[in-house]
Scaffold this motif. Structure first.
Motif, mmCIF file in Angstrom:
data_model
loop_
_atom_site.group_PDB
_atom_site.id
_atom_site.type_symbol
_atom_site.label_atom_id
_atom_site.label_comp_id
_atom_site.label_asym_id
_atom_site.label_seq_id
_atom_site.Cartn_x
_atom_site.Cartn_y
_atom_site.Cartn_z
ATOM 1 N N GLU A 121 0.841 -1.196 0.000
ATOM 2 C CA GLU A 121 0.000 0.000 0.000
ATOM 3 C C GLU A 121 0.878 1.247 0.000
ATOM 4 O OE1 GLU A 121 -2.502 -0.160 3.371
ATOM 5 O OE2 GLU A 121 -3.756 -1.790 2.630
ATOM 6 N N LYS A 122 0.490 2.220 -0.801
ATOM 7 C CA LYS A 122 1.209 3.490 -0.808
ATOM 8 C C LYS A 122 0.864 4.269 0.462
ATOM 9 C CE LYS A 122 1.690 4.054 -5.798
ATOM 10 N NZ LYS A 122 1.444 4.942 -6.966
ATOM 11 N N VAL A 123 1.874 4.605 1.226
ATOM 12 C CA VAL A 123 1.664 5.244 2.523
ATOM 13 C C VAL A 123 2.318 6.612 2.612
ATOM 14 C CG1 VAL A 123 1.402 3.055 3.737
ATOM 15 C CG2 VAL A 123 3.675 4.035 3.458
ATOM 16 N N SER A 124 3.276 6.904 1.732
ATOM 17 C CA SER A 124 3.943 8.205 1.811
ATOM 18 C C SER A 124 3.002 9.307 1.322
ATOM 19 C CB SER A 124 5.226 8.192 0.981
ATOM 20 O OG SER A 124 4.916 7.969 -0.385
ATOM 21 N N PHE A 125 3.310 10.533 1.686
ATOM 22 C CA PHE A 125 2.469 11.669 1.286
ATOM 23 C C PHE A 125 3.303 12.928 1.285
ATOM 24 C CE2 PHE A 125 2.099 11.117 5.861
ATOM 25 C CZ PHE A 125 2.316 12.394 6.354
ATOM 26 N N ASP A 126 2.843 13.897 0.539
ATOM 27 C CA ASP A 126 3.435 15.232 0.545
ATOM 28 C C ASP A 126 2.698 16.077 1.575
ATOM 29 O OD1 ASP A 126 5.143 14.490 -1.473
ATOM 30 O OD2 ASP A 126 3.790 15.200 -3.067
ATOM 31 N N ALA A 127 3.447 16.654 2.483
ATOM 32 C CA ALA A 127 2.829 17.455 3.540
ATOM 33 C C ALA A 127 2.048 18.600 2.918
ATOM 34 C CB ALA A 127 3.888 17.985 4.490
ATOM 35 N N PRO A 128 0.723 18.614 3.072
ATOM 36 C CA PRO A 128 -0.084 19.643 2.401
ATOM 37 C C PRO A 128 0.000 21.008 3.078
ATOM 38 C CG PRO A 128 -1.493 18.208 3.688
ATOM 39 C CD PRO A 128 -0.106 17.643 3.801
ATOM 40 N N LEU A 129 0.385 21.048 4.366
ATOM 41 C CA LEU A 129 0.392 22.294 5.114
ATOM 42 C C LEU A 129 1.695 22.419 5.888
ATOM 43 C CD1 LEU A 129 -3.224 22.125 6.620
ATOM 44 C CD2 LEU A 129 -2.503 23.464 4.628
ATOM 45 N N GLU A 130 2.063 23.635 6.158
ATOM 46 C CA GLU A 130 3.207 23.869 7.036
ATOM 47 C C GLU A 130 2.829 23.456 8.458
ATOM 48 O OE1 GLU A 130 6.125 27.547 8.472
ATOM 49 O OE2 GLU A 130 4.529 27.869 6.997
ATOM 50 N N SER A 131 3.726 22.761 9.164
ATOM 51 C CA SER A 131 3.394 22.190 10.470
ATOM 52 C C SER A 131 4.391 22.639 11.530
ATOM 53 C CB SER A 131 3.367 20.656 10.392
ATOM 54 O OG SER A 131 4.613 20.151 9.966
ATOM 55 N N GLN A 132 3.976 22.478 12.768
ATOM 56 C CA GLN A 132 4.819 22.779 13.928
ATOM 57 C C GLN A 132 4.618 21.688 14.971
ATOM 58 O OE1 GLN A 132 3.564 26.392 15.822
ATOM 59 N NE2 GLN A 132 1.398 25.839 15.830
ATOM 60 N N GLN A 133 5.612 21.517 15.850
ATOM 61 C CA GLN A 133 5.558 20.450 16.837
ATOM 62 C C GLN A 133 4.870 20.926 18.107
ATOM 63 O OE1 GLN A 133 9.330 19.037 18.212
ATOM 64 N NE2 GLN A 133 8.445 17.824 19.857
ATOM 65 N N VAL A 134 3.865 20.168 18.554
ATOM 66 C CA VAL A 134 3.184 20.388 19.832
ATOM 67 C C VAL A 134 2.897 19.017 20.429
ATOM 68 C CG1 VAL A 134 1.148 21.291 20.999
ATOM 69 C CG2 VAL A 134 2.145 22.564 19.096
ATOM 70 N N LEU A 135 3.530 18.722 21.578
ATOM 71 C CA LEU A 135 3.324 17.441 22.259
ATOM 72 C C LEU A 135 3.606 16.268 21.327
ATOM 73 C CD1 LEU A 135 0.064 18.215 24.293
ATOM 74 C CD2 LEU A 135 2.423 18.272 25.089
ATOM 75 N N HIS A 136 4.759 16.331 20.640
ATOM 76 C CA HIS A 136 5.224 15.259 19.758
ATOM 77 C C HIS A 136 4.264 15.002 18.598
ATOM 78 C CE1 HIS A 136 8.540 14.094 22.440
ATOM 79 N NE2 HIS A 136 7.678 14.256 23.440
ATOM 80 N N ARG A 137 3.467 15.992 18.263
ATOM 81 C CA ARG A 137 2.578 15.905 17.096
ATOM 82 C C ARG A 137 2.905 17.050 16.152
ATOM 83 N NH1 ARG A 137 1.393 12.454 20.540
ATOM 84 N NH2 ARG A 137 -0.544 11.245 20.598
ATOM 85 N N CYS A 138 2.883 16.761 14.863
ATOM 86 C CA CYS A 138 3.088 17.797 13.858
ATOM 87 C C CYS A 138 1.720 18.325 13.446
ATOM 88 C CB CYS A 138 3.831 17.233 12.645
ATOM 89 S SG CYS A 138 5.514 16.656 13.030
#
Length: 681
Positions: free
Chosen positions: A166-183
């Motif tokens: 299964e294809k699982v990779s992706f292009d990040a659609p939005l600029e992200s920041q780290q909060v509590l180990h989450r982007c």
């Protein structure tokens, strides 16, 4: 033919049936009360409840793992940042020429689409809602070593774009920041719905902490200023209660007269029928209020004077025993580890579920989130599944937390009640001095009355748990249906439970004071306190109403002064390092107001306990003393207001230097007819 008991005899016998059997006289009050362990059943119930909780804690600590919530789980069920047991996962990634290990992949990135992309896909496929698509995208996370930039490709751990076909990779659609180990998206306005609100709150928290870090000095200075102003407020309160209350009553009377006159003038000048009827209705309401208010002031004039004297005397106790102000913050400090423990237990309970494979539908190519016209693709992901027993475990953990919090609050209250009771019953009349402070009250509370506190706090915890369960049921019913009848019924039950909770807390407060005063158990203290309050109902109503007004406006004044000082300090250029814009000061001022309110509530809580203790003490004083062979302990101001004066000499000295032995005061048994009705408890 013999006649039955007279009406007075029936009244006396009925009073004896529903009153505590033990007599509480002046020789057995406060510091000199004969005490024993009360309500041992409360200690037994609390101990059994904690034993059950410890068995549950041992189970969930062995099975749960809070790291699942802290670091997150990717779509294959791997725990980010921790060694995985999945042998099919091989890390073959590098960053700046350095090979990455699994411990480096401690952040979780999601292919969260933007609002425009999500809306376009929903319209093109006529499929699920945009909200469903965003929630499904949160199940397609991949562990990364840093949050990706917009357009950056997130690959699988072996450096490819697929996993198990299964294809699982992706292009990040939005600029992200780290909060509590989450982007999470750096700009939540690009999202939609509740997910946008959630990410927006997370981003705002980071900005808020940055602003507060630059204003710590201002916040600390305002907190210190609040403590000083609170002590000054207690000191000024000794001499300003009567002038403040009477001036407020006069101003309210004049305002009522003015409003009534305005309504009368407009009614008299009105020509149209509708306007004349409207002003006539206003005139009836304002005029009725003016008449009722005037009659109440005339009827309660003496009680208002007694209430002011009671509040003035209560304000002397924290000034005589300054350590009382340390009790509420000490209780809060003790509450913190208890709260942390129960939160930790809740995390372990929540993470004891099993990872199960779940099939979801992804619209369009997973590697291209902008493919709005793509076909539906079924993919397999791993998610945490909860068991039914977890709900009951959460409820029991919540119940024990509420019980422990109520117990700590009750303990702090009883310690303060001991201090106030010791002060009142130290010597008759004026010149009172504390016979015991916080440590003495703490020792007596732990030594004799823990069971009473546990029993009273149990009632509060049960009602609070019912309210929480009812609120959760209401939220669930709203998601199922929008029936206004069901919602109205649930809110009525909530209102009844809230009123019942306040009633139980009122009974508990007075029962604790009587326990501190006479050494009663919970039921006897509550019954004795209720009889005292009913016999002096008008004084109780006046004291409670005026004390509530004084405490409310006192907190309001303290918070306003501290917030104003914070504003003056913030606008100074060198206080926080640089000149802060006005819109950036709002958060700091809100924090200052909250901290000031908490500190002011600490002092007001101490003052409130003193008011309640002095009120019950002087009611007890009036019932058991006569001013002749038994001197009143009332201060001189209260004696003048109540026209109860001591007529014996040398009454302003302590009657006893140490607790007298029981055999020194033999009980004088009286028949019910010889005992005055007002002395029955």
């Amino acid at each position: 033919m013999g006649s039955g008991p007279s009406k007075r005899e029936e009244t006396v016998l009925r009073a004896e049936r529903y009153t505590p059997k033990t007599e509480c006289d002046v020789n057995k009050l406060g510091f000199y009360a004969h005490r024993g362990c009360t309500d041992l059943c409360g200690i037994l119930i609390y101990g059994v409840a904690w034993a059950v909780l410890m068995m549950m804690v041992a189970t969930v600590f062995a099975q749960g793992d809070p790291n699942r919530l802290l670091y997150g789980i990717d779509r294959a069920g791997n725990l980010c940042g921790h060694k995985t047991n999945n042998k099919s996962v091989v890390v073959n990634l590098s960053r700046n020429g350095k090979a990455l290990t699994w411990s480096d992949l401690n952040r979780l990135a999601y292919p969260v689409p933007s609002a425009e992309t999500c809306a376009a896909r929903t319209l093109a496929t006529d499929g699920p809602t945009c909200q469903d698509l965003i929630q499904d995208s949160l199940k397609l996370g991949i562990c990364v070593d840093k949050c990706p930039d917009q357009g950056e490709t997130v690959l699988w751990y072996d450096g490819t774009d697929s996993y198990q076909g299964e294809k699982v990779s992706f292009d990040a659609p939005l600029e992200s920041q780290q909060v509590l180990h989450r982007c999470i998206p750096a700009h939540p306005e690009q999202l939609t719905g509740d997910i946008a609100n959630m990410f927006g709150i997370a981003g705002t928290v980071g900005t808020a902490f940055a602003q507060l870090r630059d204003s710590l000095l201002v916040v600390a200075l305002c907190a210190l200023f609040t403590v000083i102003v609170s002590f000054i407020w207690l000191f000024i309160l000794r001499r300003t209660v009567k002038p403040t209350v009477f001036v407020s009553l006069i101003l309210l009377f004049l305002a009522s007269v003015l409003i009534t006159y305005i309504c009368y003038s407009n009614w008299h000048r009105s020509t149209s029928g509708s306007s004349k009827n409207m002003w006539f209705l206003f005139l009836i309401v304002t005029g009725g209020f003016l008449v009722i208010y005037t009659l109440l002031c005339i009827f309660f004039c003496k009680n208002i004077n007694v209430a002011c004297d009671t509040i003035e005397e209560a304000s002397k106790i924290p000034l005589s025993i300054p350590s009382m102000t340390l009790v509420p913050p000490a209780v809060v400090i003790i509450m913190l580890p208890v709260l942390v423990f129960h939160i930790l237990v809740a995390l372990f309970i929540q993470t004891t579920g099993k990872l199960e494979e779940q099939q979801i539908v992804v619209w369009g190519d997973v590697t291209d989130r902008n493919d709005a016209l793509g076909n539906a693709t079924q993919v397999f992901v791993h998610v945490m599944q909860s068991d039914n027993w977890q709900i009951y475990a959460h409820l029991y953990n919540l119940f024990m937390m509420l019980w422990s919090m109520a117990l700590l609050n009750a303990g702090g209250f009883m310690i303060l009640a001991f201090c106030a009771v010791f002060w009142y019953w130290s010597v008759p009349g004026d010149h009172k001095q504390p016979q015991g402070g916080v440590l003495k009250g703490l020792w007596l509370t732990i030594r004799y009355h823990l069971g009473t506190l546990m029993l009273g706090s149990l009632l509060v915890a049960v009602i609070q748990l019912l309210r929480v369960m009812l609120q959760a049921f209401e939220d669930r019913m709203r998601r199922i249906s929008d029936s206004e009848i069901v919602t109205c019924f649930i809110r009525c039950v909530q209102c009844c439970l809230a009123c019942f909770e306040r009633l139980i807390k009122f009974i508990n407060r007075n029962a604790y004071i009587m326990t501190a005063m006479c050494g009663d158990n919970f039921c006897s203290g509550a019954r004795r306190a209720l009889f005292l309050l009913m016999r002096h109902a008008f004084d109780v109503i006046a004291v409670n109403f005026i004390a509530d007004c004084v405490m409310f406006f006192g907190k309001l004044q303290i918070v306003a002064l501290s917030t104003a000082l914070g504003w003056l300090l913030i606008v100074q250029e060198n206080m926080t390092g640089d000149n802060i814009a006005t819109e950036d000061c709002i958060l700091t001022l809100v924090v200052i107001a909250i901290i000031s309110f908490i500190i002011a509530s600490d002092f007001v809580a101490v003052f409130s306990v003193c008011v309640d203790a002095v009120l019950l003490s002087f009611c007890q004083d009036l019932d058991i003393n006569n001013g002749k062979d038994k001197p009143y302990y009332l201060p001189s101001d209260l004696q003048d207001s109540l026209d109860k004066h001591n007529r014996m000499k040398n009454f302003d000295q302590p009657l006893y230097k140490m607790p007298p032995p029981k055999e020194a005061y033999p009980q004088q048994r009286r028949t019910p007819l010889e005992q005055p009705l007002m002395l029955q408890y």
